[in-house]
Motif scaffolding. Sequence first.
Motif, PDB file in Angstrom:
ATOM      1  N   LEU A  18       0.837  -1.208   0.000  1.00  0.00           N
ATOM      2  CA  LEU A  18       0.000   0.000   0.000  1.00  0.00           C
ATOM      3  C   LEU A  18       0.872   1.258   0.000  1.00  0.00           C
ATOM      4  N   ALA A  19       1.936   1.232   0.775  1.00  0.00           N
ATOM      5  CA  ALA A  19       2.827   2.395   0.818  1.00  0.00           C
ATOM      6  C   ALA A  19       3.435   2.659  -0.549  1.00  0.00           C
ATOM      7  N   GLU A  20       3.787   1.601  -1.254  1.00  0.00           N
ATOM      8  CA  GLU A  20       4.333   1.745  -2.603  1.00  0.00           C
ATOM      9  C   GLU A  20       3.321   2.397  -3.533  1.00  0.00           C
ATOM     10  N   ASP A  21       2.062   1.967  -3.434  1.00  0.00           N
ATOM     11  CA  ASP A  21       1.029   2.440  -4.348  1.00  0.00           C
ATOM     12  C   ASP A  21       0.543   3.841  -3.998  1.00  0.00           C
ATOM     13  N   LEU A  22       0.415   4.122  -2.718  1.00  0.00           N
ATOM     14  CA  LEU A  22      -0.105   5.423  -2.293  1.00  0.00           C
ATOM     15  C   LEU A  22       0.929   6.541  -2.461  1.00  0.00           C
ATOM     16  N   SER A  30      -9.115   9.342  -6.170  1.00  0.00           N
ATOM     17  CA  SER A  30     -10.272   9.138  -5.299  1.00  0.00           C
ATOM     18  C   SER A  30     -10.562  10.379  -4.473  1.00  0.00           C
ATOM     19  N   GLU A  31      -9.514  11.063  -4.013  1.00  0.00           N
ATOM     20  CA  GLU A  31      -9.716  12.281  -3.229  1.00  0.00           C
ATOM     21  C   GLU A  31     -10.386  13.364  -4.061  1.00  0.00           C
ATOM     22  N   ARG A  95     -13.465   5.906  -0.747  1.00  0.00           N
ATOM     23  CA  ARG A  95     -12.081   6.288  -1.029  1.00  0.00           C
ATOM     24  C   ARG A  95     -11.115   5.180  -0.604  1.00  0.00           C
ATOM     25  N   ALA A  96     -11.333   4.657   0.591  1.00  0.00           N
ATOM     26  CA  ALA A  96     -10.446   3.620   1.115  1.00  0.00           C
ATOM     27  C   ALA A  96     -10.486   2.366   0.250  1.00  0.00           C
TER      28      ALA A  96
END
Length: 281
Positions: A18-22, A30-31, A95-96
Amino acid sequence: MISPLPDTLIRPLVQAALAEDLGRAGDITSEACIPADARFSAVFAARKPGVVAGLDCARLAILELDSTAQFTALVADGDALAPGTVLATVQANARALLSAERVALNLLGRLSGVASLTRLYADAVAGTKARIVDTRKTTPLLRALEKYAVRCGGGVNHRYGLDDAILIKDNHVAACGSVGEAIRRARAFAGHLTKVEVEVDGLHQLGEALTERPDVIMLDNFSLEDLRVAVARVAGAVVLEASGGVNLETVRAIAETGVDVISVGALTHSAAVLDIGLDEA
């Protein structure tokens, strides 16, 4: 039923993905498009036939970004899937859920692909005594997950790493000078619970290996005839593992020679991702 992996093992891998993607700013799409409090309901569904593995990866990816999400699995890891089978339902912050979608699908599809390919190999040798095992040819840092997927597909795990069994390969033999010398050194070093396996590349090395009585002898790239000769010569004294030149077209004939184990690197290094989608419910 396959014993699931603990969340404590899976969670750090999911968090890293997730850290890699975000990245540095999060999911800006999404935001930009979705209100912060919007909810979304969706299903994970198979688009191709196969075997499922990795449901907990999908669950934890979503819960990492929305701890209030509801994830309900409708199948279990190891189950066979038909196209259209719903694997799980999820209700979460929109969003999540959309931010976690790709990581969830990447891991779920990857592991299901490994399980699906393993099942094909396991089915191909059904009725023989041979067992299908994996290798260390895994995706870096995902070994525990991929080896779990092999179990979901009906395979058995070989050693996990360099520290849980001694496996003397051809280059170890070359460095030691002979098969026999390598096994003797390994026996002198190993603890009483550590198994010793040696790779031989022809019948000319088999006798020397057998004299030293390792726990397992790997027959590397043997012809079918030589496999049969080896099985007859060993007569059950040690476990025999066939390796090299194994594919879905050859595995049945290899199994029918009477070997105990067939190792297949392709289970983890060449498995195609199983097509699974996240669709609005």
